[in-house]
Motif scaffolding. Structure first.
Motif, PDB file in Angstrom:
ATOM      1  N   ARG A  46      54.587  26.974  27.121  1.00 16.15           N
ATOM      2  CA  ARG A  46      55.281  27.375  28.352  1.00 16.15           C
ATOM      3  C   ARG A  46      56.617  26.659  28.489  1.00 16.15           C
ATOM      4  O   ARG A  46      57.619  27.254  28.883  1.00 16.15           O
ATOM      5  CB  ARG A  46      54.393  27.090  29.557  1.00 16.15           C
ATOM      6  N   ALA A  47      56.629  25.360  28.183  1.00 17.16           N
ATOM      7  CA  ALA A  47      57.871  24.601  28.282  1.00 17.16           C
ATOM      8  C   ALA A  47      58.906  25.118  27.282  1.00 17.16           C
ATOM      9  O   ALA A  47      60.098  25.232  27.609  1.00 17.16           O
ATOM     10  CB  ALA A  47      57.605  23.121  28.041  1.00 17.16           C
ATOM     11  N   ALA A  48      58.459  25.432  26.062  1.00 20.97           N
ATOM     12  CA  ALA A  48      59.382  25.945  25.052  1.00 20.97           C
ATOM     13  C   ALA A  48      59.997  27.262  25.496  1.00 20.97           C
ATOM     14  O   ALA A  48      61.202  27.501  25.321  1.00 20.97           O
ATOM     15  CB  ALA A  48      58.655  26.116  23.718  1.00 20.97           C
ATOM     16  N   LEU A  49      59.177  28.143  26.086  1.00 24.46           N
ATOM     17  CA  LEU A  49      59.697  29.428  26.557  1.00 24.46           C
ATOM     18  C   LEU A  49      60.699  29.229  27.684  1.00 24.46           C
ATOM     19  O   LEU A  49      61.799  29.803  27.662  1.00 24.46           O
ATOM     20  CB  LEU A  49      58.544  30.318  27.017  1.00 24.46           C
ATOM     21  N   GLU A  50      60.341  28.422  28.678  1.00 23.05           N
ATOM     22  CA  GLU A  50      61.244  28.191  29.801  1.00 23.05           C
ATOM     23  C   GLU A  50      62.541  27.534  29.338  1.00 23.05           C
ATOM     24  O   GLU A  50      63.634  27.898  29.787  1.00 23.05           O
ATOM     25  CB  GLU A  50      60.557  27.326  30.864  1.00 23.05           C
ATOM     26  N   ASN A  51      62.432  26.571  28.436  1.00 17.74           N
ATOM     27  CA  ASN A  51      63.633  25.912  27.932  1.00 17.74           C
ATOM     28  C   ASN A  51      64.530  26.886  27.189  1.00 17.74           C
ATOM     29  O   ASN A  51      65.761  26.835  27.302  1.00 17.74           O
ATOM     30  CB  ASN A  51      63.246  24.750  27.014  1.00 17.74           C
ATOM     31  N   THR A  52      63.925  27.794  26.426  1.00 20.77           N
ATOM     32  CA  THR A  52      64.705  28.781  25.684  1.00 20.77           C
ATOM     33  C   THR A  52      65.421  29.732  26.629  1.00 20.77           C
ATOM     34  O   THR A  52      66.600  30.065  26.428  1.00 20.77           O
ATOM     35  CB  THR A  52      63.800  29.572  24.728  1.00 20.77           C
ATOM     36  N   LEU A  53      64.728  30.188  27.669  1.00 21.81           N
ATOM     37  CA  LEU A  53      65.342  31.101  28.626  1.00 21.81           C
ATOM     38  C   LEU A  53      66.489  30.429  29.373  1.00 21.81           C
ATOM     39  O   LEU A  53      67.457  31.089  29.765  1.00 21.81           O
ATOM     40  CB  LEU A  53      64.284  31.603  29.617  1.00 21.81           C
ATOM     41  N   GLN A  54      66.395  29.121  29.562  1.00 23.68           N
ATOM     42  CA  GLN A  54      67.425  28.390  30.305  1.00 23.68           C
ATOM     43  C   GLN A  54      68.548  27.865  29.414  1.00 23.68           C
ATOM     44  O   GLN A  54      69.701  27.783  29.850  1.00 23.68           O
ATOM     45  CB  GLN A  54      66.789  27.217  31.061  1.00 23.68           C
ATOM     46  N   ARG A  55      68.219  27.512  28.156  1.00 25.52           N
ATOM     47  CA  ARG A  55      69.193  26.812  27.318  1.00 25.52           C
ATOM     48  C   ARG A  55      69.489  27.510  26.000  1.00 25.52           C
ATOM     49  O   ARG A  55      70.346  27.050  25.245  1.00 25.52           O
ATOM     50  CB  ARG A  55      68.678  25.398  27.021  1.00 25.52           C
ATOM     51  N   GLY A  56      68.758  28.579  25.694  1.00 29.30           N
ATOM     52  CA  GLY A  56      68.993  29.274  24.446  1.00 29.30           C
ATOM     53  C   GLY A  56      68.606  28.432  23.250  1.00 29.30           C
ATOM     54  O   GLY A  56      67.632  27.673  23.278  1.00 29.30           O
ATOM     55  N   GLN A  57      69.380  28.520  22.167  1.00 30.89           N
ATOM     56  CA  GLN A  57      69.060  27.836  20.922  1.00 30.89           C
ATOM     57  C   GLN A  57      69.024  26.321  21.081  1.00 30.89           C
ATOM     58  O   GLN A  57      68.360  25.617  20.314  1.00 30.89           O
ATOM     59  CB  GLN A  57      70.094  28.216  19.858  1.00 30.89           C
ATOM     60  N   ALA A  58      69.707  25.798  22.093  1.00 32.65           N
ATOM     61  CA  ALA A  58      69.716  24.347  22.321  1.00 32.65           C
ATOM     62  C   ALA A  58      68.337  23.816  22.688  1.00 32.65           C
ATOM     63  O   ALA A  58      68.120  22.596  22.666  1.00 32.65           O
ATOM     64  CB  ALA A  58      70.714  23.995  23.421  1.00 32.65           C
ATOM     65  N   ALA A  59      67.404  24.690  23.023  1.00 33.50           N
ATOM     66  CA  ALA A  59      66.051  24.255  23.379  1.00 33.50           C
ATOM     67  C   ALA A  59      65.231  23.856  22.161  1.00 33.50           C
ATOM     68  O   ALA A  59      64.158  23.262  22.305  1.00 33.50           O
ATOM     69  CB  ALA A  59      65.332  25.370  24.142  1.00 33.50           C
ATOM     70  N   LEU A  60      65.714  24.156  20.962  1.00 38.20           N
ATOM     71  CA  LEU A  60      64.920  23.911  19.756  1.00 38.20           C
ATOM     72  C   LEU A  60      64.735  22.417  19.512  1.00 38.20           C
ATOM     73  O   LEU A  60      65.685  21.632  19.555  1.00 38.20           O
ATOM     74  CB  LEU A  60      65.591  24.554  18.545  1.00 38.20           C
ATOM     75  N   THR A  61      63.492  22.028  19.233  1.00 36.15           N
ATOM     76  CA  THR A  61      63.165  20.658  18.829  1.00 36.15           C
ATOM     77  C   THR A  61      62.346  20.726  17.551  1.00 36.15           C
ATOM     78  O   THR A  61      62.073  21.805  17.037  1.00 36.15           O
ATOM     79  CB  THR A  61      62.361  19.935  19.927  1.00 36.15           C
ATOM     80  N   GLY A  62      61.931  19.574  17.024  1.00 34.03           N
ATOM     81  CA  GLY A  62      61.040  19.568  15.885  1.00 34.03           C
ATOM     82  C   GLY A  62      61.737  19.308  14.564  1.00 34.03           C
ATOM     83  O   GLY A  62      62.944  19.027  14.505  1.00 34.03           O
ATOM     84  N   PRO A  63      60.996  19.414  13.461  1.00 32.70           N
ATOM     85  CA  PRO A  63      61.517  18.988  12.159  1.00 32.70           C
ATOM     86  C   PRO A  63      62.696  19.810  11.644  1.00 32.70           C
ATOM     87  O   PRO A  63      63.571  19.259  10.978  1.00 32.70           O
ATOM     88  CB  PRO A  63      60.304  19.118  11.235  1.00 32.70           C
ATOM     89  N   ILE A  64      62.731  21.087  11.936  1.00 38.06           N
ATOM     90  CA  ILE A  64      63.865  21.886  11.456  1.00 38.06           C
ATOM     91  C   ILE A  64      65.127  21.487  12.202  1.00 38.06           C
ATOM     92  O   ILE A  64      66.202  21.336  11.601  1.00 38.06           O
ATOM     93  CB  ILE A  64      63.568  23.385  11.596  1.00 38.06           C
ATOM     94  N   ALA A  65      65.020  21.290  13.516  1.00 40.82           N
ATOM     95  CA  ALA A  65      66.185  20.850  14.288  1.00 40.82           C
ATOM     96  C   ALA A  65      66.671  19.479  13.818  1.00 40.82           C
ATOM     97  O   ALA A  65      67.871  19.189  13.849  1.00 40.82           O
ATOM     98  CB  ALA A  65      65.836  20.805  15.771  1.00 40.82           C
ATOM     99  N   ARG A  66      65.733  18.634  13.350  1.00 44.56           N
ATOM    100  CA  ARG A  66      66.098  17.293  12.872  1.00 44.56           C
ATOM    101  C   ARG A  66      66.521  17.285  11.400  1.00 44.56           C
ATOM    102  O   ARG A  66      66.989  16.267  10.898  1.00 44.56           O
ATOM    103  CB  ARG A  66      64.922  16.334  13.043  1.00 44.56           C
ATOM    104  N   GLY A  67      66.286  18.404  10.689  1.00 46.78           N
ATOM    105  CA  GLY A  67      66.597  18.447   9.268  1.00 46.78           C
ATOM    106  C   GLY A  67      65.603  17.682   8.420  1.00 46.78           C
ATOM    107  O   GLY A  67      65.952  17.158   7.354  1.00 46.78           O
TER     108      GLY A  67
END
Length: 301
Positions: A234-255
């Protein structure tokens, strides 16, 4: 001919074909704003039960009789059945001149209604998933509706009908209906697959362990796996709707290529197809965030 007071439709006699999840939910919503559902069609036992529960005062009739009694005819059938239904109605001349004919298909515009001459053709699609529960009706006031019409009069009617039941109308050009529907299906359908895959992996990860003295894995809906994953999803969905791609976290975002490689190995041990699905989604994610080459290399193996 139906008369209108400004952009507000007069109280309309509504006919519904058929009494499925969408049709009955919209029927209840229309009756709550003083339209009257005068007839509906229901073939299966489930649809008859649904009609009785949601529209208890509405008689069940044949499709031609529903059409003949309606000032607003709502065609709430699956996409694949709509062209045949329209052809049948045109062949029997069941639809009276001046009738507002609305279908709820997402992928179709108003061209599919062309055989029904002398009517007001409208495509009004609720951008919402319907499960048959009472929540379907409760969600309608917060739902956006994709509308397509043949002219500005049609758009005005469609807009006023949606606004009456508390929805938010927006225009979808005829030629864009397929793309519009694809976008909704990608979000509304594929998120179910991603989440259920994640639940399967989570259950496998914690199988045989205990939490506070209780068995951790519960394979029934609403179990511990759902309670673990629910707040995160739920948090990931809400963050995406509010912030778009900037909501991404996790290993891919960290490289973090090593973490991604470990994920693939772990998922492959549970279900190779699950690992393949993870790889496809991870590759799309990595491309969108311009992940480092070593991450892309892991996903390309």
């Amino acid at each position: 001919m139906v008369q209108f007071d400004g952009l507000r439709p007069a109280r309309l006699k509504v006919g519904i074909v058929s009494a499925g999840r969408v049709g009955t939910a919209l029927g209840v919503a229309l009756e709550r704003v003083d339209h009257v559902v005068v007839a509906c069609s229901a073939v299966s036992h489930a649809s008859r039960q649904r009609a009785q529960r949601r529209l208890p005062d509405t008689p069940v009739m044949s499709v031609p009789d529903v059409a003949g009694n309606a000032e607003l005819l709502l065609l709430a059938v699956p996409d694949t059945e709509l062209p045949g239904l329209v052809s049948g109605l045109a062949a029997t001349s069941a639809v009276r001149p001046g009738t507002i004919v609305v279908h709820t298909s997402g992928v179709n515009g108003v061209d599919v209604l062309a055989p029904l001459t002398d009517c007001i053709p409208l495509a009004i699609h609720p951008a919402m998933t319907f499960t048959g529960s009472d929540e379907d009706i409760a969600r309608l006031p917060d739902t956006c509706f994709g509308i397509t019409a043949a002219d500005e009069i049609g758009y005005a009617i469609a807009q006023s009908l949606v606004l009456e039941i508390g929805g938010e109308p927006f225009r979808v050009p005829e030629q864009a209906r397929t793309l519009y529907h694809a976008a909704l299906a990608h979000a509304g359908n594929h998120i179910v697959t991603v989440v259920t895959d994640a639940l399967d992996a989570l259950r496998a990860a914690v199988s045989g362990t205990e939490l506070l003295g209780q068995q951790l894995v519960d394979y029934q809906p609403g179990g511990i796996a759902e309670r673990i994953l629910g707040p995160l999803a739920r948090a990931a969905l809400e963050n995406t709707l509010q912030r778009g791609q900037a909501a991404l976290t996790g290993p891919i975002a960290r490289g973090d290529a090593d973490a991604v490689a470990g994920h693939l190995d772990a998922l492959r041990s549970v279900d190779p197809q699950l690992a393949q699905a993870y790889r496809a989604n991870a590759l799309r994610t990595a491309e969108k965030v311009h992940a480092p080459d070593d991450v892309l290399e892991v996903l390309a193996r």
